[in-house]
Design a protein around this motif. Sequence first.
Motif, mmCIF file in Angstrom:
data_model
loop_
_atom_site.group_PDB
_atom_site.id
_atom_site.type_symbol
_atom_site.label_atom_id
_atom_site.label_comp_id
_atom_site.label_asym_id
_atom_site.label_seq_id
_atom_site.Cartn_x
_atom_site.Cartn_y
_atom_site.Cartn_z
ATOM 1 N N GLU A 48 -14.195 -14.302 36.995
ATOM 2 C CA GLU A 48 -15.176 -15.155 37.457
ATOM 3 C C GLU A 48 -14.732 -16.560 38.085
ATOM 4 O O GLU A 48 -13.691 -17.078 37.249
ATOM 5 C CB GLU A 48 -16.437 -15.313 36.649
ATOM 6 C CG GLU A 48 -17.105 -13.996 36.442
ATOM 7 C CD GLU A 48 -17.746 -13.431 37.673
ATOM 8 O OE1 GLU A 48 -18.101 -14.280 38.473
ATOM 9 O OE2 GLU A 48 -17.732 -12.203 37.774
ATOM 10 N N LYS B 279 -11.573 -20.094 44.755
ATOM 11 C CA LYS B 279 -11.843 -19.220 43.646
ATOM 12 C C LYS B 279 -12.636 -17.760 44.064
ATOM 13 O O LYS B 279 -12.417 -16.889 43.253
ATOM 14 C CB LYS B 279 -12.355 -20.251 42.927
ATOM 15 C CG LYS B 279 -11.540 -21.188 42.136
ATOM 16 C CD LYS B 279 -12.123 -21.913 41.149
ATOM 17 C CE LYS B 279 -11.425 -23.027 40.419
ATOM 18 N NZ LYS B 279 -12.139 -23.639 39.384
ATOM 19 N N MET B 280 -13.637 -18.130 44.838
ATOM 20 C CA MET B 280 -14.352 -16.978 45.166
ATOM 21 C C MET B 280 -13.541 -15.889 45.791
ATOM 22 O O MET B 280 -13.770 -14.797 45.298
ATOM 23 C CB MET B 280 -15.494 -17.266 46.333
ATOM 24 C CG MET B 280 -16.327 -18.421 45.728
ATOM 25 S SD MET B 280 -17.457 -17.785 44.399
ATOM 26 C CE MET B 280 -18.503 -16.621 45.319
ATOM 27 N N ARG C 23 -15.921 -19.537 37.468
ATOM 28 C CA ARG C 23 -15.879 -20.428 36.435
ATOM 29 C C ARG C 23 -14.759 -20.202 35.171
ATOM 30 O O ARG C 23 -14.644 -21.264 34.588
ATOM 31 C CB ARG C 23 -17.453 -20.555 35.662
ATOM 32 C CG ARG C 23 -17.770 -19.179 35.139
ATOM 33 C CD ARG C 23 -19.117 -19.094 34.659
ATOM 34 N NE ARG C 23 -19.432 -18.126 33.600
ATOM 35 C CZ ARG C 23 -19.299 -18.273 32.394
ATOM 36 N NH1 ARG C 23 -18.780 -19.009 31.808
ATOM 37 N NH2 ARG C 23 -19.456 -16.784 31.852
ATOM 38 N N GLU C 24 -14.268 -19.119 35.363
ATOM 39 C CA GLU C 24 -13.182 -18.920 34.217
ATOM 40 C C GLU C 24 -11.906 -19.183 34.955
ATOM 41 O O GLU C 24 -10.803 -18.938 34.023
ATOM 42 C CB GLU C 24 -13.150 -17.198 34.256
ATOM 43 C CG GLU C 24 -14.648 -16.758 33.489
ATOM 44 C CD GLU C 24 -14.437 -15.392 33.545
ATOM 45 O OE1 GLU C 24 -13.643 -14.540 33.772
ATOM 46 O OE2 GLU C 24 -15.609 -14.603 32.839
ATOM 47 N N SER D 41 -11.719 -14.279 42.918
ATOM 48 C CA SER D 41 -12.429 -13.627 41.825
ATOM 49 C C SER D 41 -12.524 -12.199 42.296
ATOM 50 O O SER D 41 -12.776 -11.157 41.490
ATOM 51 C CB SER D 41 -13.943 -14.120 41.897
ATOM 52 O OG SER D 41 -14.606 -13.804 43.030
#
Length: 167
Positions: free
Chosen positions: A106, A96-97, A108-109, A100
């Motif tokens: 982000e 996910k990082m 968390r999204e 992003s």
Amino acid sequence: MIKLRSKRFCRSSFKLGGNGNNNGSSSNNVKEAAARGCGGINSSHEIKWELRPGGMLVQKRESGCEGEGSITIRVSAVSKWHDISIESTSTFGELKMILSMVSGLEPREQRLLFKGKEREDNEFLHMVGVRDKDKVLLLEDPAIKEMKLHGLRGGQPIGTAYRTISV
């Protein structure tokens, strides 16, 4: 890395009890089998062990096996494709990082789906079964998307669905 000597378990053509003769021939058979190793393999071979993130002690893989090194994952984000190279022992949170930076969302999204299930940030790619050239689906979290839409509206009050009519 932990190194342990392995005990070889194998089936052999002899029985430990012998054929009823207790003259010590069965113990000679056992000694010969132990010296020979299981199936004639040299018993001085040492097996390397590793401790997996889940706490399980397993035999270390050969260097040429899949699951080690870098893999390429194809991430589908609605109408776009992203080919991401990442270590196979990474987590979905680390993926996910990276996403992003590529997608603009982000971590968390983001919601990542693999094999039809949403994956948590702390799950490891190789433990779930992600291999080279597998597909992962990237979705935007609907709750955060809705909050963004309400935020774009600004401080506007919600309009009424009716009008007062005076006669």
